[in-house]
Scaffold this active site. Structure first.
Site, short mmCIF file in Angstrom:
data_model
loop_
_atom_site.label_atom_id
_atom_site.label_comp_id
_atom_site.label_asym_id
_atom_site.label_seq_id
_atom_site.Cartn_x
_atom_site.Cartn_y
_atom_site.Cartn_z
N ASN A 10 0.88 -1.21 -0.07
CA ASN A 10 0.02 0.00 -0.01
C ASN A 10 1.10 1.09 0.03
OD1 ASN A 10 -1.75 2.03 0.61
ND2 ASN A 10 -2.28 1.30 2.59
N LYS A 12 0.12 4.29 -0.31
CA LYS A 12 -0.65 5.46 0.52
C LYS A 12 -0.32 6.60 -0.22
CE LYS A 12 -0.15 3.31 4.78
NZ LYS A 12 -0.14 3.30 6.40
N HIS A 96 -9.43 1.08 4.39
CA HIS A 96 -8.39 1.32 5.37
C HIS A 96 -8.51 2.04 6.61
CE1 HIS A 96 -4.23 2.50 6.45
NE2 HIS A 96 -4.04 1.25 5.66
N GLU A 98 -7.21 4.42 7.55
CA GLU A 98 -6.81 5.91 7.46
C GLU A 98 -8.21 6.57 6.78
OE1 GLU A 98 -3.13 5.54 5.49
OE2 GLU A 98 -2.14 4.98 7.28
N GLU A 168 -5.69 -5.16 10.17
CA GLU A 168 -4.77 -4.34 10.61
C GLU A 168 -4.90 -3.52 11.97
OE1 GLU A 168 -2.42 -2.97 6.88
OE2 GLU A 168 -4.46 -1.85 6.79
N GLY A 174 2.23 1.95 10.69
CA GLY A 174 3.04 3.19 10.66
C GLY A 174 3.73 3.40 12.04
N SER A 211 3.15 -2.35 10.48
CA SER A 211 4.66 -2.28 10.78
C SER A 211 5.25 -3.61 10.05
CB SER A 211 4.92 -1.86 11.98
OG SER A 211 4.46 -0.61 12.42
P1 PGA Z 1 2.53 0.15 7.77
O1 PGA Z 1 1.36 0.35 6.89
O2 PGA Z 1 3.22 -1.26 7.17
O3 PGA Z 1 3.49 1.15 7.25
O4 PGA Z 1 2.18 -0.06 9.10
C1 PGA Z 1 0.38 -0.60 6.67
C2 PGA Z 1 -0.88 -0.21 6.19
O5 PGA Z 1 -1.30 1.02 6.38
O6 PGA Z 1 -1.48 -0.88 5.48
#
Ligand code: PGA
Length: 256
Positions: A10, A12, A96, A98, A168, A174, A211
């Protein structure tokens, strides 16, 4: 439950059209022939076309990060699933964290987006997960059920094979904090049992996200409940991404 690992990057809101094309070229050059791993990437919407062009003829599958439910209409700023399919896009992330926390997407809207994606022939990668507060309040399984139930209600039996679920935990995205292996197992088992209630003919495909990096991926992927990973930060660093692919290639497929 798949007979190959699934690794989804992803990106982003990173890598605009020219940067994304340059990055895709590096992926194309660096990607080994994979025997047991499917590699999918989700660039930003404006970078989809150049990435598709750069990855044409490779095994890397390209998808979107979000999708609207309607085929067309007065929905300023949204992207139609039919338009994505027209571009040769195979999947979209949906829900997601976010999108849920920063843009107020409800689980009902996530269900509608999933339905729209499936109706257009796309695979929907539906993301669910609890916040830190919800986990410490002992509400993880309730939250997973609240988020997943409307989605599963909207999935037609013959489309269930095109649904991928990504667990997740919001607090692990993140942040560098990874869920403990036992926490991942329990959440995935909970998701499996919610899926089982629907009596779909296909078994669920469940990824872990939060992460994931080359230092922790092998032990996560070794869990029998984990089909692969949804990766943010480490998916836009070419060395780390290629390391994750190499780790998946070395890891036996537990189920299938
Ligand atoms: P990350 O993000 O691997 O940077 O923690 C995962 C995601 O948001 O799908």
């Amino acid at each position: 439950m798949r007979n190959r690992h699934l690794l989804i990057g992803n990106w982003k809101m990173n890598l605009g059209p020219s940067q994304a094309a340059a990055f895709a070229l590096k992926l194309r050059e660096g990607l080994p022939k994979t025997a047991r791993t499917d590699v999918w990437v989700a660039p930003p919407t404006v970078s989809l076309a150049p990435v598709c062009a750069e990855l044409a003829g490779t095994s890397i599958v390209v998808g979107a990060q979000n999708v609207h439910w309607a085929a067309s209409g007065a929905f300023t700023g949204e992207t139609s699933p039919v338009f994505l399919a027209d571009l040769g896009i195979a999947f979209s992330l949906v829900g997601h964290s976010e999108r849920r926390t920063l843009f107020g997407e409800s689980s009902q809207q996530v269900a509608q987006r999933t339905q729209g994606a499936l109706a257009a022939g796309l695979t929907a990668v539906v993301c669910i997960g609890e916040t830190e507060g919800e986990r410490s309040a002992g509400r993880t399984e309730t939250v997973l059920e609240e988020q997943l139930s409307p989605v599963l209600e909207s999935v037609a039996r013959d489309a269930a094979g095109r649904v991928v679920l990504a667990y997740e935990p919001v607090w692990a995205i993140g942040t560098g904090k990874v869920a403990a292996l036992e926490e991942i197992r329990q959440a995935h088992r909970c998701i499996e049992s919610l899926w089982a209630r629907k009596q779909f003919t296909s078994s669920p495909v469940i990824l872990y996200g939060g992460s994931v990096n080359p230092g922790n991926f092998a032990e996560i992927l070794a869990l029998p409940e984990v089909d692969g990973a949804l990766v943010g930060g480490a998916s836009i660093k070419v060395d780390q991404w290629l390391s994750l692919i190499a780790i998946a290639e070395e890891s036996p497929v537990a189920r299938g």
